[in-house]
Design a protein around this motif. Structure first.
Motif, PDB file in Angstrom:
ATOM      1  N   UNK A  27       2.870  -7.055  10.772  1.00 16.95           N
ATOM      2  CA  UNK A  27       3.243  -6.162  11.863  1.00 16.95           C
ATOM      3  C   UNK A  27       4.000  -4.932  11.404  1.00 16.95           C
ATOM      4  N   UNK A  28       4.354  -4.878  10.155  1.00 13.10           N
ATOM      5  CA  UNK A  28       5.045  -3.697   9.629  1.00 13.10           C
ATOM      6  C   UNK A  28       4.053  -2.553   9.496  1.00 13.10           C
ATOM      7  N   UNK A  29       4.528  -1.383   9.827  1.00 14.68           N
ATOM      8  CA  UNK A  29       3.651  -0.218   9.821  1.00 14.68           C
ATOM      9  C   UNK A  29       2.918  -0.087   8.483  1.00 14.68           C
ATOM     10  N   UNK A  30       1.609   0.065   8.551  1.00  4.27           N
ATOM     11  CA  UNK A  30       0.707   0.277   7.424  1.00  4.27           C
ATOM     12  C   UNK A  30       0.327  -0.983   6.651  1.00  4.27           C
ATOM     13  N   UNK A  31       1.007  -2.099   6.847  1.00  4.41           N
ATOM     14  CA  UNK A  31       0.687  -3.303   6.062  1.00  4.41           C
ATOM     15  C   UNK A  31      -0.751  -3.758   6.270  1.00  4.41           C
ATOM     16  N   UNK A  32      -1.152  -3.887   7.521  1.00  4.70           N
ATOM     17  CA  UNK A  32      -2.527  -4.323   7.783  1.00  4.70           C
ATOM     18  C   UNK A  32      -3.535  -3.291   7.298  1.00  4.70           C
ATOM     19  N   UNK A  33      -3.186  -2.035   7.402  1.00  5.82           N
ATOM     20  CA  UNK A  33      -4.107  -0.988   6.947  1.00  5.82           C
ATOM     21  C   UNK A  33      -4.342  -1.099   5.444  1.00  5.82           C
ATOM     22  N   UNK A  34      -3.274  -1.340   4.689  1.00  4.51           N
ATOM     23  CA  UNK A  34      -3.414  -1.510   3.242  1.00  4.51           C
ATOM     24  C   UNK A  34      -4.310  -2.703   2.942  1.00  4.51           C
ATOM     25  N   UNK A  35      -4.048  -3.806   3.610  1.00  3.17           N
ATOM     26  CA  UNK A  35      -4.860  -5.013   3.429  1.00  3.17           C
ATOM     27  C   UNK A  35      -6.328  -4.709   3.741  1.00  3.17           C
ATOM     28  N   UNK A  36      -6.560  -4.040   4.862  1.00  2.68           N
ATOM     29  CA  UNK A  36      -7.909  -3.737   5.316  1.00  2.68           C
ATOM     30  C   UNK A  36      -8.635  -2.828   4.322  1.00  2.68           C
ATOM     31  N   UNK A  37      -7.942  -1.839   3.786  1.00  2.00           N
ATOM     32  CA  UNK A  37      -8.570  -0.912   2.841  1.00  2.00           C
ATOM     33  C   UNK A  37      -8.866  -1.580   1.499  1.00  2.00           C
ATOM     34  N   UNK A  38      -8.104  -2.583   1.125  1.00  2.00           N
ATOM     35  CA  UNK A  38      -8.333  -3.289  -0.139  1.00  2.00           C
ATOM     36  C   UNK A  38      -9.426  -4.354  -0.030  1.00  2.00           C
TER      37      UNK A  38
END
Length: 114
Positions: A27-38
């Protein structure tokens, strides 16, 4: 801010239930985005930053540090970042939510109520 871990108090849970710790981490800002991009494979810092809409370097470093500490991402000898087995499993777990979100968006666009 420390990395959320099961068994330790986290946002929303004084007991640190595993689900609450995961929700705090992701839920921390950008965490899921990083995971998703990797999910597509390893990326270096700058390419990952570009994939994440050029987020600030300091925020990206902080989130990568947390994801590394949580063992969902690791750094390769060539300095690229990639998902661990746990990280890949987390991404697979998000696929149903991604599919639901597409149906939700279509329903909102069409005005459907059911």
């Amino acid at each position: 801010m420390s990395t959320p871990k099961p068994g330790a108090p986290v946002r929303g849970s004084t007991t640190g239930r595993p689900l609450m710790a995961a929700l705090d981490l992701f839920g921390r800002r950008w965490s899921l985005r990083i995971l998703w991009e990797l999910r597509g494979g390893p990326l270096g810092f700058r390419p990952l930053q570009q994939q994440c809409d050029d987020m600030s370097s300091s925020v990206m470093r902080q989130r990568l540090t947390e994801l590394l500490d949580a063992r969902v991402v690791h750094q390769l000898p060539d300095s690229r970042y990639e998902l661990t087995a746990l990280g890949r499993e987390a991404c697979l777990s998000l696929n149903p939510l991604a599919q639901w979100s597409e149906r939700w968006a279509a329903a909102l666009e069409s005005g459907a109520t059911d």
